[in-house]
Design a protein around this motif. Structure first.
Motif, mmCIF file in Angstrom:
data_model
loop_
_atom_site.group_PDB
_atom_site.id
_atom_site.type_symbol
_atom_site.label_atom_id
_atom_site.label_comp_id
_atom_site.label_asym_id
_atom_site.label_seq_id
_atom_site.Cartn_x
_atom_site.Cartn_y
_atom_site.Cartn_z
ATOM 1 N N VAL A 93 24.087 46.400 47.950
ATOM 2 C CA VAL A 93 25.402 45.979 47.474
ATOM 3 C C VAL A 93 26.107 45.233 48.595
ATOM 4 N N LYS A 94 26.571 44.021 48.300
ATOM 5 C CA LYS A 94 27.238 43.189 49.308
ATOM 6 C C LYS A 94 28.749 43.396 49.225
ATOM 7 N N LEU A 95 29.412 43.199 50.355
ATOM 8 C CA LEU A 95 30.861 43.379 50.432
ATOM 9 C C LEU A 95 31.547 42.038 50.674
ATOM 10 N N ALA A 96 32.721 41.887 50.072
ATOM 11 C CA ALA A 96 33.543 40.690 50.270
ATOM 12 C C ALA A 96 34.973 41.137 50.528
ATOM 13 N N ALA A 97 35.646 40.441 51.437
ATOM 14 C CA ALA A 97 37.042 40.769 51.753
ATOM 15 C C ALA A 97 37.681 39.581 52.458
#
Length: 166
Positions: free
Chosen positions: A102-106
Motif C-alpha cells: 500500500v502506497k502513501l500520499a500526502a
C-alpha cells in the motif's frame, strides 16, 4: 527579518510592535506562528476556530486498517490525519511495515514529521491542494485503484470533494 535575530533592538523598533494578531489556527499549529510573530513584537491572541478532537468511535478506520491490503493507496489531507491513522494502526498491533504494497500520499508539509520516523510517501504533489493529488496521479498515469482517504468529520459543513472517480 533574519537580521533581527542578530541585533538587539528596542521593542518599539520591532516591525510588528503595537500590532495585535489574532490567530484562528488550531492550538496544535499555533506554536508555528506564535514565536516568529512575538519575536517581531506582535501581541498575540489565540482564538481557534477549529478544534481537533478524537472520533467518538473508530469502527470505520479500524475496519479499513484490518482490510488495508485491499487498498492501493492511503491518501492523507492533513498531518492530523497522518497521526490519527498511525495511532490507530499501532492500536491494531500493526506498524508501517505491515502496510505491504500500500502506497502513501500526502502534502509535503504534512509528510515531513512522519518521514522523520521512517514512513515513506510515494506521492507528494507539487501543489498542496486536493486537485494537486489528482493532477499528480494523472501525471503518473495512475487512473485506477482503491484509495483510503482518512478525512475528518467536520460538523456543520458538507464533506469536501476529495478524490472522485479514482
Amino acid at each position: 527579518m533574519p537580521d533581527l535575530e542578530r541585533r538587539l533592538l528596542p521593542r518599539e523598533a520591532l516591525p510588528l510592535y503595537g500590532k495585535r494578531v489574532l490567530l484562528t489556527t488550531p492550538r496544535n499549529y499555533a506554536g508555528l506562528f506564535c514565536k516568529p510573530l512575538a519575536e517581531r513584537g506582535a501581541r498575540l491572541a489565540l482564538l481557534p476556530t477549529i478544534e481537533i478532537w478524537p472520533l467518538p468511535d473508530y469502527v470505520g478506520i479500524d475496519r479499513a486498517i484490518r482490510e488495508i491490503e485491499s487498498y492501493d493507496w492511503v491518501v492523507f489531507s492533513s498531518q492530523n490525519g497522518i497521526e490519527a491513522f498511525f495511532d490507530r494502526l499501532t492500536a491494531a498491533g500493526k506498524s508501517f511495515q505491515d502496510l505491504g504494497g500500500v502506497k502513501l500520499a500526502a502534502f509535503k508539509r504534512d509528510a515531513v514529521p512522519a518521514a522523520k520516523t521512517g514512513v515513506t510517501f510515494e506521492l507528494i504533489p507539487p501543489k498542496s491542494t486536493l486537485d494537486g493529488f489528482l493532477e499528480e496521479f494523472t501525471r503518473r498515469g495512475i487512473t485506477t485503484g482503491r484509495a483510503l482517504v482518512p478525512m475528518p468529520e467536520i460538523q456543520g459543513m458538507p464533506e469536501p470533494r476529495v478524490i472522485p472517480d479514482f
